[in-house]
Design an enzyme around this catalytic site. Structure first.
Site, PDB file in Angstrom:
ATOM      1  N   GLY A   8       0.828  -1.210   0.000  1.00 32.24           N
ATOM      2  CA  GLY A   8       0.000   0.000   0.000  1.00 32.24           C
ATOM      3  C   GLY A   8       0.854   1.248   0.000  1.00 32.24           C
ATOM      4  O   GLY A   8       2.070   1.193   0.206  1.00 32.24           O
ATOM      5  N   PRO A  10       2.463   4.913   1.185  1.00 37.39           N
ATOM      6  CA  PRO A  10       3.011   5.321   2.489  1.00 37.39           C
ATOM      7  C   PRO A  10       1.933   5.937   3.379  1.00 37.39           C
ATOM      8  O   PRO A  10       1.075   6.689   2.897  1.00 37.39           O
ATOM      9  CB  PRO A  10       4.074   6.370   2.121  1.00 37.39           C
ATOM     10  CG  PRO A  10       4.392   6.118   0.690  1.00 37.39           C
ATOM     11  CD  PRO A  10       3.148   5.582   0.064  1.00 37.39           C
ATOM     12  N   GLY A  11       1.975   5.597   4.659  1.00 34.57           N
ATOM     13  CA  GLY A  11       1.065   6.230   5.623  1.00 34.57           C
ATOM     14  C   GLY A  11      -0.296   5.604   5.767  1.00 34.57           C
ATOM     15  O   GLY A  11      -1.161   6.171   6.430  1.00 34.57           O
ATOM     16  N   VAL A  12      -0.535   4.404   5.163  1.00 36.06           N
ATOM     17  CA  VAL A  12      -1.867   3.788   5.301  1.00 36.06           C
ATOM     18  C   VAL A  12      -1.941   2.840   6.502  1.00 36.06           C
ATOM     19  O   VAL A  12      -2.990   2.269   6.767  1.00 36.06           O
ATOM     20  CB  VAL A  12      -2.315   3.047   4.010  1.00 36.06           C
ATOM     21  CG1 VAL A  12      -2.473   4.004   2.861  1.00 36.06           C
ATOM     22  CG2 VAL A  12      -1.374   1.917   3.635  1.00 36.06           C
ATOM     23  N   GLY A  13      -0.828   2.669   7.225  1.00 38.03           N
ATOM     24  CA  GLY A  13      -0.874   1.902   8.472  1.00 38.03           C
ATOM     25  C   GLY A  13      -0.429   0.457   8.362  1.00 38.03           C
ATOM     26  O   GLY A  13      -0.914  -0.397   9.098  1.00 38.03           O
ATOM     27  N   LYS A  14       0.518   0.161   7.461  1.00 40.02           N
ATOM     28  CA  LYS A  14       0.984  -1.226   7.285  1.00 40.02           C
ATOM     29  C   LYS A  14       1.754  -1.701   8.514  1.00 40.02           C
ATOM     30  O   LYS A  14       1.496  -2.783   9.034  1.00 40.02           O
ATOM     31  CB  LYS A  14       1.878  -1.332   6.035  1.00 40.02           C
ATOM     32  CG  LYS A  14       1.166  -0.948   4.742  1.00 40.02           C
ATOM     33  CD  LYS A  14       2.035  -1.103   3.519  1.00 40.02           C
ATOM     34  CE  LYS A  14       3.188  -0.136   3.472  1.00 40.02           C
ATOM     35  NZ  LYS A  14       2.779   1.269   3.281  1.00 40.02           N
ATOM     36  N   THR A  15       2.687  -0.884   8.986  1.00 40.62           N
ATOM     37  CA  THR A  15       3.490  -1.246  10.167  1.00 40.62           C
ATOM     38  C   THR A  15       2.613  -1.308  11.411  1.00 40.62           C
ATOM     39  O   THR A  15       2.741  -2.227  12.227  1.00 40.62           O
ATOM     40  CB  THR A  15       4.640  -0.230  10.359  1.00 40.62           C
ATOM     41  OG1 THR A  15       5.361  -0.120   9.126  1.00 40.62           O
ATOM     42  CG2 THR A  15       5.595  -0.667  11.446  1.00 40.62           C
ATOM     43  N   SER A 339      -8.864   4.030 -18.953  1.00 41.98           N
ATOM     44  CA  SER A 339     -10.243   4.235 -18.472  1.00 41.98           C
ATOM     45  C   SER A 339     -10.911   5.513 -18.983  1.00 41.98           C
ATOM     46  O   SER A 339     -12.087   5.734 -18.747  1.00 41.98           O
ATOM     47  CB  SER A 339     -10.290   4.196 -16.941  1.00 41.98           C
ATOM     48  OG  SER A 339      -9.604   5.298 -16.405  1.00 41.98           O
ATOM     49  N   LYS A 382     -13.089   6.724  -7.616  1.00 42.42           N
ATOM     50  CA  LYS A 382     -13.722   7.506  -8.688  1.00 42.42           C
ATOM     51  C   LYS A 382     -15.124   7.972  -8.292  1.00 42.42           C
ATOM     52  O   LYS A 382     -15.512   9.107  -8.565  1.00 42.42           O
ATOM     53  CB  LYS A 382     -13.777   6.671  -9.974  1.00 42.42           C
ATOM     54  CG  LYS A 382     -12.400   6.490 -10.617  1.00 42.42           C
ATOM     55  CD  LYS A 382     -12.458   5.577 -11.818  1.00 42.42           C
ATOM     56  CE  LYS A 382     -11.074   5.413 -12.432  1.00 42.42           C
ATOM     57  NZ  LYS A 382     -11.078   4.520 -13.600  1.00 42.42           N
TER      58      LYS A 382
END
Length: 453
Positions: A8, A10-15, A339, A382
């Site tokens: 994902g 950066p900053g989406v909370g993986k760690t 698209s 979208k």
């Protein structure tokens, strides 16, 4: 067991998610940062004959964990590189293979070590930077960016209480209004995660702390305690001029101008497509820093309009001695992807026929030369972009109808989502009185219509 890989932005909370898993399982947590590692010995250790030799990061982390079954987070696995000292990603193949890692051999220990009880979790920003054999050993879970209302909830429940406590404001009557949070999200940050949002809220808290100190102690005398409310005006006073200007949708029907929907790494955006036809040598121009795939979509749209000109009630020689120019505004931003095919086809149809296209409809979909509309990705983002710009009628490919089940009701509320199978199905929604040889009406498209209110 199964090895997880969180991919994902950066900053989406993986760690944080890795830490939460360890806490929920009641296991010790260790983290290894793999960013910039280019030496195989960092993973497997050095042989003891070398001066300054030591075990690899895996064995060091096991010692640090103090148990045989910790949760081990291998951070930024897509950032490993290689040089003449070896390929660390190849050394990771044994570590992340549940069939082999019960006999992991570290060069420093020179004996097999059992890693089979360790729960490995890896994180990455870009899936395609991970070598394929390594991807094959992991279960990849994609973490999408947060939507605006999700960021707002994260700010209210987690970030603001944390920042108020950090700045000594938790016992003060500080209220940050919802409108102020929304303004910070939309006008001061442009990201998939919430790191910059936390930074901006921390900046607001610092300025609130200063104002409270000034207000409560005039001339060295303690003043009275008051409530402190942060609204949109205060946000602009604290953070100065907004860094990101919101794309404004043009509220009038125009010939050759149609609204599309685009996906970006920081969420959805509306995409204006402008087409103009003028006298000149037979040329087809594309501007707006378009990628190869988008240029091919424009070519396909033009070929479809030309080959079906009679059926669409157009002059079959409309392109003779004419220059056709397609432009996508915001030329400094690179754009690519298939698209926008349906949007370009409708903009060309509007320019050739001279009929204005509705500004209250947005659309997305890849097209074929036979006129079929193919599925696209990023539907959630979208739809949210359309909603932000107060566009309530959205045309999507018929094959994407199944994806609507996974989209939250809050996103779909008040939207009229119309799945279309062919380019002709879009015509009654984009043009109010467009006559074709084979009459296409909204009645024909009604079987495809799905209204979510």
């Amino acid at each position: 067991g199964q090895i997880l890989c969180f991919v994902g932005a950066p900053g989406v909370g993986k760690t944080s998610l890795g830490k939460s898993i360890a806490r929920a399982l009641g296991r010790n947590f260790v983290r290894i940062s793999l960013g910039g590692i280019r030496d195989e010995a960092e993973i497997r250790g050095h042989r003891r004959t070398y001066i300054g030799s030591m075990p690899g990061k895996i064995i060091q982390s096991m010692k640090k964990a103090g148990t045989i079954n910790p949760v081990m987070l291998l951070d930024e696995i897509d950032k490993m590189s290689m040089d003449f000292r070896g390929d660390p990603s190849s050394a990771m193949l044994e570590v992340l293979d549940s069939e082999q890692n019960n006999t992991f051999n570290d060069h420093y220990l020179e004996i097999d070590y059992d890693l089979s009880q360790v729960m490995f979790i890896t994180t990455a920003n870009v899936r395609y930077n991970i070598p394929l054999p390594l991807q094959d050993r992991m279960e990849i879970i994609e973490l999408s960016g947060y939507l605006d209302f999700e960021k707002s909830e994260i700010a209210k429940r987690h970030i603001i209480p944390k920042q108020l406590k950090a700045h000594g404001l938790d016992n003060k009557n500080v209220i940050i209004e919802d409108a102020a949070i929304k303004k910070i999200i939309t006008e001061y940050t442009r990201e998939a995660g919430v790191r910059n949002l936390e930074r901006e809220l921390a900046s607001v808290c610092r300025k609130i702390a200063r104002d409270i100190v000034v207000k409560e102690s005039r001339n060295g005398k303690a003043g009275e305690k008051t409530n402190f409310k942060v609204d949109e005006k205060k946000v602009e006073e604290y953070l100065k001029i907004p860094r990101f200007r919101k794309h404004k949708h043009i509220n009038e029907n125009q010939v050759g101008s149609v609204t599309g929907l685009a996906w970006t790494s920081v969420g959805g955006e509306i995409l204006d497509v402008d087409v103009t036809i003028m006298n000149g040598s037979e040329r087809f121009m594309l501007t707006g820093q378009l990628g190869d795939v988008m240029k091919e979509s424009a070519q396909a749209a033009l070929s479809y309009i030309r080959s079906n000109a009679k059926k669409l009630g157009l002059n079959p020689n409309f392109y003779k001695d004419k220059e056709i120019h397609i432009h996508l505004p915001e030329g400094a931003i690179p754009k690519d992807g298939p698209s926008a095919g349906i949007t370009m086809a409708m903009a060309l149809l509007s320019a050739v026929s001279g009929k204005p296209a509705s500004n209250k409809v947005a659309m997305t979909g890849e097209i074929t030369l036979r006129g079929y509309v193919l599925p696209i990705g990023g539907l959630n983002e979208k739809l949210l972009a359309a909603k932000r710009n107060e566009i309530h009628t959205i045309l999507i490919p018929k094959d994407n109808e199944i994806d609507l089940q996974e989209i939250q009701e809050l996103v779909k509320k008040d939207l009229e989502i119309i799945p279309i199978q062919k380019i002709e199905d879009a015509i009654p929604y984009v043009f109010s009185n467009f006559s074709t040889k084979n009459k296409v009406t909204k009645k024909k498209s009604a079987s495809l219509k799905k209204v979510v209110k």
